[in-house]
Design a protein around this motif. Structure first.
Motif, short mmCIF file in Angstrom:
data_model
loop_
_atom_site.label_atom_id
_atom_site.label_comp_id
_atom_site.label_asym_id
_atom_site.label_seq_id
_atom_site.Cartn_x
_atom_site.Cartn_y
_atom_site.Cartn_z
N GLY A 160 0.82 -1.21 0.00
CA GLY A 160 0.00 0.00 0.00
C GLY A 160 0.85 1.26 0.00
O GLY A 160 0.55 2.22 -0.71
N TYR A 161 1.94 1.23 0.77
CA TYR A 161 2.85 2.38 0.80
C TYR A 161 3.56 2.54 -0.54
O TYR A 161 3.81 3.66 -0.99
CB TYR A 161 3.88 2.21 1.92
N VAL A 162 3.89 1.41 -1.20
CA VAL A 162 4.56 1.46 -2.50
C VAL A 162 3.66 2.09 -3.56
O VAL A 162 4.09 2.91 -4.37
CB VAL A 162 4.99 0.04 -2.95
N PHE A 163 2.37 1.73 -3.53
CA PHE A 163 1.42 2.21 -4.53
C PHE A 163 0.70 3.49 -4.12
O PHE A 163 -0.04 4.06 -4.93
CB PHE A 163 0.38 1.11 -4.84
N ALA A 164 0.91 3.94 -2.89
CA ALA A 164 0.22 5.14 -2.40
C ALA A 164 0.43 6.37 -3.29
O ALA A 164 -0.53 7.12 -3.55
CB ALA A 164 0.65 5.45 -0.97
N PRO A 165 1.66 6.63 -3.80
CA PRO A 165 1.84 7.80 -4.68
C PRO A 165 0.95 7.76 -5.92
O PRO A 165 0.44 8.80 -6.35
CB PRO A 165 3.32 7.72 -5.06
N PHE A 166 0.78 6.55 -6.48
CA PHE A 166 -0.08 6.43 -7.66
C PHE A 166 -1.54 6.65 -7.28
O PHE A 166 -2.31 7.24 -8.05
CB PHE A 166 0.09 5.05 -8.31
N ALA A 167 -1.92 6.19 -6.10
CA ALA A 167 -3.29 6.42 -5.62
C ALA A 167 -3.55 7.91 -5.47
O ALA A 167 -4.62 8.41 -5.84
CB ALA A 167 -3.50 5.70 -4.29
N ILE A 168 -2.57 8.64 -4.94
CA ILE A 168 -2.70 10.09 -4.77
C ILE A 168 -2.85 10.77 -6.13
O ILE A 168 -3.68 11.67 -6.31
CB ILE A 168 -1.48 10.66 -4.01
N LEU A 169 -2.04 10.33 -7.12
CA LEU A 169 -2.13 10.90 -8.47
C LEU A 169 -3.49 10.61 -9.11
O LEU A 169 -3.93 11.33 -10.00
CB LEU A 169 -1.02 10.33 -9.35
N MET A 170 -4.14 9.54 -8.67
CA MET A 170 -5.46 9.20 -9.18
C MET A 170 -6.56 10.02 -8.50
O MET A 170 -7.74 9.87 -8.84
CB MET A 170 -5.73 7.70 -8.97
N GLY A 171 -6.19 10.86 -7.53
CA GLY A 171 -7.17 11.70 -6.86
C GLY A 171 -7.63 11.18 -5.52
O GLY A 171 -8.58 11.71 -4.93
N ILE A 172 -6.97 10.12 -5.01
CA ILE A 172 -7.31 9.58 -3.69
C ILE A 172 -6.69 10.48 -2.62
O ILE A 172 -5.51 10.83 -2.72
CB ILE A 172 -6.77 8.14 -3.52
#
Length: 392
Positions: free
Chosen positions: A281-293
């Motif tokens: 989750g921490y690894v993919f968190a930046p991509f989630a943020i870029l998706m608007g999360i």
């Protein structure tokens, strides 16, 4: 602020595709811009208009009715297996795939689907700047599935360049087949399923146009669709068995992956005090943020995204349902759209195996660019989620 993050996310995704491009000078900007605008318009129509609401309600009602019909057969065979008030996932979500597979077979047999796929592909080819074969394949992948689609174009497989083969494979991995859409709709909101199917189609062409740009000559731009001659009842038997094979394969993968994920999470929790899914989750968190999360929800969302990539979308959807209380409605919508695709490691083997079964040499070609294929298909999922974040 949401719009700014979405714009940054869009730039990052297109930039990541550009970095992986095998011929940056060949990238055609105009079709990419056209398709991005079309994605935004279609997403707005489907999620924010009365027309979209009516359309999605109609599609959802149609699939609900199909699931009711499927349940007639399921209850005849498995009636009494479930306790009163319980609804096992295998019976309610997976077994209806058999019936929907039969319907697809009938529509194929009476030439309705080939007609729709061919002409819809022709229309899309005028927008995406690609060949007729690539456009047909994108539409066909979203209807018949990522492995079955190659059977319809098997006469041309041996003549395709690696560039064209990559685009065909990318379309297959970026979309989902209609046979399992009903199963998805029992797990996440139908409006997100329908929206993802539509915009993933164009997202696949956008990312492929950047990572794998090329020009198709008029001589090469041919579409030869294979149609097997079968009697009606031969076809019925084949599609019934094919649908049941899909059910068993998905069920087996769910048993294995869910159990493995639970075991690995427990092991990591015992050793490190944090589950494997949380670490990812921490690894993919930046991509989630870029998706608007939102940042506060990004680790949870990232864990679900990682689960989809490592296992498959069914396991990730189950995870989303378990963690939905920790997420906002907007975040659930964005993640739901991200999950609706076949972009995971197992799809590399499925697609390369399907092509190899039809043409061994071309199957080896697909296997060699398998990781790049997954990279592109994952960017398509992120792109679709970003497009939806503009609207939600």
């Amino acid at each position: 602020m949401n719009y700014l993050i979405s714009i940054v996310g869009l730039i990052v995704v297109l930039g990541l595709a550009w970095i992986a491009s095998n011929n940056r000078k060949e990238i055609k900007i105009r079709p990419i811009i056209q398709m991005l605008i079309l994605q935004v318009i279609l997403t707005f129509l489907l999620l924010n208009t009365k027309f979209g609401l009516i359309l999605i309600k109609g599609i959802a009602a149609g699939f609900e009715k199909l699931l009711d019909f499927a349940n007639e057969g399921i209850n005849f065979v498995f009636g009494g297996l479930a306790n009163e008030g319980q609804a096992p996932f295998f019976l309610t979500a997976l077994l209806p795939i058999v019936f929907i597979s039969v319907l697809i077979g009938i529509l194929q047999h009476i030439k309705v689907l080939p007609f729709i796929m061919k002409w819809l592909g022709w229309v899309i080819s005028k927008v995406n700047g690609m060949g007729k074969l690539e456009s047909y394949n994108g539409v066909a992948s979203a209807i018949v599935g990522q492995s079955e689609v190659f059977i319809t174009v098997k006469k041309q497989l041996g003549q395709l360049s690696p560039q064209r083969l990559y685009t065909l494979s990318a379309s297959a991995m970026s979309t989902v087949s209609m046979s399992i859409v009903g199963a998805y709709m029992t797990m996440i909101e139908p409006r997100y399923v329908v929206t993802a199917i539509v915009i993933n189609l164009f997202g696949g062409f956008i990312i492929a146009s950047i990572i794998n740009p090329y020009t198709v000559t008029e001589e090469e731009d041919l579409l030869v669709v294979q149609s097997e001659k079968q009697s009606f009842f031969e076809m019925l038997g084949e599609y019934i068995l094919d649908g049941f094979k899909v059910v068993i394969i998905v069920a087996a993968m769910l048993i294995g992956f869910v159990a493995l994920m639970a075991g690995v999470n427990t092991l990591f929790d015992m050793i490190f005090g944090i589950s494997f899914q949380e670490i990812m989750g921490y690894v993919f968190a930046p991509f989630a943020i870029l998706m608007g999360i939102p940042v506060s929800e990004s680790v949870t969302a990232g864990g679900i995204m990682a689960t989809k990539l490592i296992t498959n979308e069914f396991v990730a959807m189950l995870s989303l349902n378990e963690l939905a209380s920790n997420l906002s409605e907007r975040s659930i919508g964005i993640i739901s759209v991200f999950l609706v695709s076949f972009a995971n490691f197992s799809s590399i083997g499925i697609i390369s195996g399907a092509v190899k079964g039809l043409h061994e040499q071309q199957g080896n070609v697909v296997a060699r660019f398998g990781l790049k294929l997954l990279y592109g298909a994952t960017l398509v999922s992120v792109l679709s989620a970003i497009i939806v974040s503009f609207i939600l």
